[in-house]
Design an enzyme around this catalytic site. Structure first.
Site, short mmCIF file in Angstrom:
data_model
loop_
_atom_site.label_atom_id
_atom_site.label_comp_id
_atom_site.label_asym_id
_atom_site.label_seq_id
_atom_site.Cartn_x
_atom_site.Cartn_y
_atom_site.Cartn_z
N CYS B 125 0.81 -1.22 0.00
CA CYS B 125 0.00 0.00 0.00
C CYS B 125 0.85 1.28 0.00
O CYS B 125 0.60 2.21 -0.77
CB CYS B 125 -0.94 -0.01 1.20
SG CYS B 125 -0.13 -0.51 2.74
N HIS B 239 -2.85 6.50 4.54
CA HIS B 239 -1.42 6.57 4.83
C HIS B 239 -0.89 7.94 4.42
O HIS B 239 -1.15 8.40 3.31
CB HIS B 239 -0.65 5.52 4.02
CG HIS B 239 -0.79 4.12 4.53
ND1 HIS B 239 -1.53 3.77 5.63
CD2 HIS B 239 -0.23 2.95 4.09
CE1 HIS B 239 -1.45 2.47 5.84
NE2 HIS B 239 -0.67 1.95 4.91
#
EC number: 1.2.1.11
Lengths: 340, 340
Positions: B125, B239
């Site tokens: 990710c 994130h």
């Protein structure tokens, strides 16, 4: 010693009083100053119950030491005048930190800069936590480049910041409402805000530039290549810092770990196999800055190192460092008392 | 097209189903596979109500496309066999990402690598969110060094990670108890954990090395000097990444901003004066990766740049990228159906 804490009701002011007590600072009389709003109330301290006073320059007369945990404007208006009265002054604001005649001190790094100065600036919290670990590495290996990304706690915005984080987290989780914000530019719960202090024309924030300017001054390396990304995250009072350095001479993780283990003000917490590394959870309330995740960074060949720091923003990042500075000023203060 | 989602009840699996619907993927039949524990339950999807099945290689026969959101062990055991049956497979695990015969794809960067391959790996990710912004800068200025510090959300540890963050934050705030932990190595509420995935002999974590290994493979620059510090923080599903780069050719913030503004998969959010920069608050549920805080970094002379990214870990960091890969495989899938 007659000690005054100016801004005694704020997050840093309260810690100053606690640290004075914890370190058995030779306080004969403690006086607490705050805004007129708080004046008159009484508060318990390690030195007995003290009534909070409204600050006026006249009221401060007779102090031997003044610890300022107030705004830059206050410092600009009063810090030099207090020092000229013969009071030893430690100012926690950013107003005077870069003045050529005001030493900016982290005692583990440049205690010698205190000398006979009566006015000393206490550095930015992120900077203080950084240089206590950076300076021993600089001495051993030389520093060429430093790149820092921060994980900064709500306490950097004072007691109001901490209260807002707690209150708005409750609101978001319990009442299912959107978190609000007044202290921070955006809601902080479960968020990340890459914005601390005001933006400068070069695209960096003042907080980021403070790390640049102040680190250079404290370590006495005005040409140091150093940059910072300062980020507010939802933690209460410990700043984290991911640091990458390029050194002048080759460095290894083992050698760096040994240097940091022997450095005053630093505790190495670096046992990955046991899940031990610096964290706000363990660094909260701790005087020493935790250093860990120490590893060679091949991006700079055999001259690169990464490490992670966690330091209590209210202690090494503010109150503890200020009291350490005051300890360094004691001999001068006592001499003036004898002379006076 | 007969599409199977394997691991359909997890955080990524659920997003895969939602993204297939949102992007109007030409699903004629959707089949959902999960552990035997969930098998038999029915769930609403954009393609109607679907019963969850226990996965067996036999049960998967007849699929045209299998999206795997399960463990590396599962991928090792089944991914190649499924592809050999003629099923197009996109695997979200890390098991096959570095295999020489398995393309690792972020479509904005290297869609061409898909070709006639029937088994494609979906990257880590953090890596996917990073390279979508890094590649256009690499093309324009060349990349010499990349230094990344991450601010990673609980969703990287799946639905259980998100649930643990919410539950333990409640416990800490409401019940005044210490936050607990099972999913994470330490309590996550109001904490920072510089430890994601297992530690490697070089002192970096696997998560950090995935960013190194996978970025090099996706961008096709095996000698790229890149390092990462991966840090878990108390956010839910976005994130953040603080990125510093040294480029081969001179770079300015203005030129970089222009390049990023034109880059697919990236949205520039960079108006500091209006308090607009990338944040989990604004990047949640957003397909594009937010890029901002773009500024020249003088640490690398006129070859340095800093920027900050926020990307939805479940979308560009996982499900969206997987479906984009599947879209890139469509022509091949349809050709095989016609041939079969």
């Amino acid at each position: 010693m007659r000690v005054g804490v100016i801004g005694a009701t704020g997050a840093v002011g309260k810690e100053l009083v606690a640290v004075l007590g914890k370190r058995s600072f030779p306080v004969t009389e403690l006086r607490l100053f705050a805004s007129t709003r708080s004046a008159g109330t009484r508060t318990h301290t390690p030195f007995g119950e003290v009534a909070i006073e409204a600050f006026t320059p006249e009221a401060a007369r007779g102090l031997d030491l003044a610890l300022l945990a107030v705004s830059g404007d206050f410092a600009k208006a009063h810090a030099r005048a207090l020092a000229e009265q013969g009071i030893a002054v430690v100012d926690n604001s950013s107003a005077l930190r870069l003045e050529a005649d005001v030493p900016l001190v982290v005692p583990e790094v440049n205690a010698g800069a205190i000398g006979a100065h009566r006015l000393i600036a206490n550095p930015n919290c992120t900077t203080a936590i950084l240089v206590v670990a950076l300076e021993p590495l600089r001495k051993a290996f030389g520093l060429k480049r430093v790149i820092v990304s921060t994980y900064q706690a709500a306490s950097g915005a004072g007691a109001e910041g901490m209260a807002e984080l707690e209150r708005e987290t409750r609101r978001a989780l319990l009442e299912g409402q959107s978190a609000g914000h007044e202290v921070f530019a955006h809601p902080l719960p479960f968020n990340v805000i890459p914005h601390i202090d005001s933006f400068q024309p070069n695209g960096y924030t003042r907080e980021e530039m403070k790390v640049v300017w102040e680190s250079r001054k404290i370590m006495g390396q005005p040409d140091l290549l150093i940059s910072c990304t300062a980020v507010r995250i939802p933690t209460f009072r410990v700043h984290g810092e991911a640091v990458t350095i390029e050194t002048e001479r080759p460095i290894t993780a083992e050698a760096a770990r040994e240097i940091l283990a022997a450095a005053p003000g630093v505790v190495v917490v670096d046992e990955p196999g046991a899940n031990r590394y610096p964290m706000p959870l363990t660094a909260t309330g701790r005087d020493d800055v935790e250093a860990g995740r120490i590893r060679a960074n091949p991006v700079f060949g055999d001259h690169g190192l990464d490490f992670f720091l966690c330091g209590d923003q209210l202690l090494k990042g503010a109150a503890l460092n200020a009291v350490q500075i005051a300890e360094g000023m004691r001999a001068g203060i006592e001499e003036r008392r004898r002379a006076g």
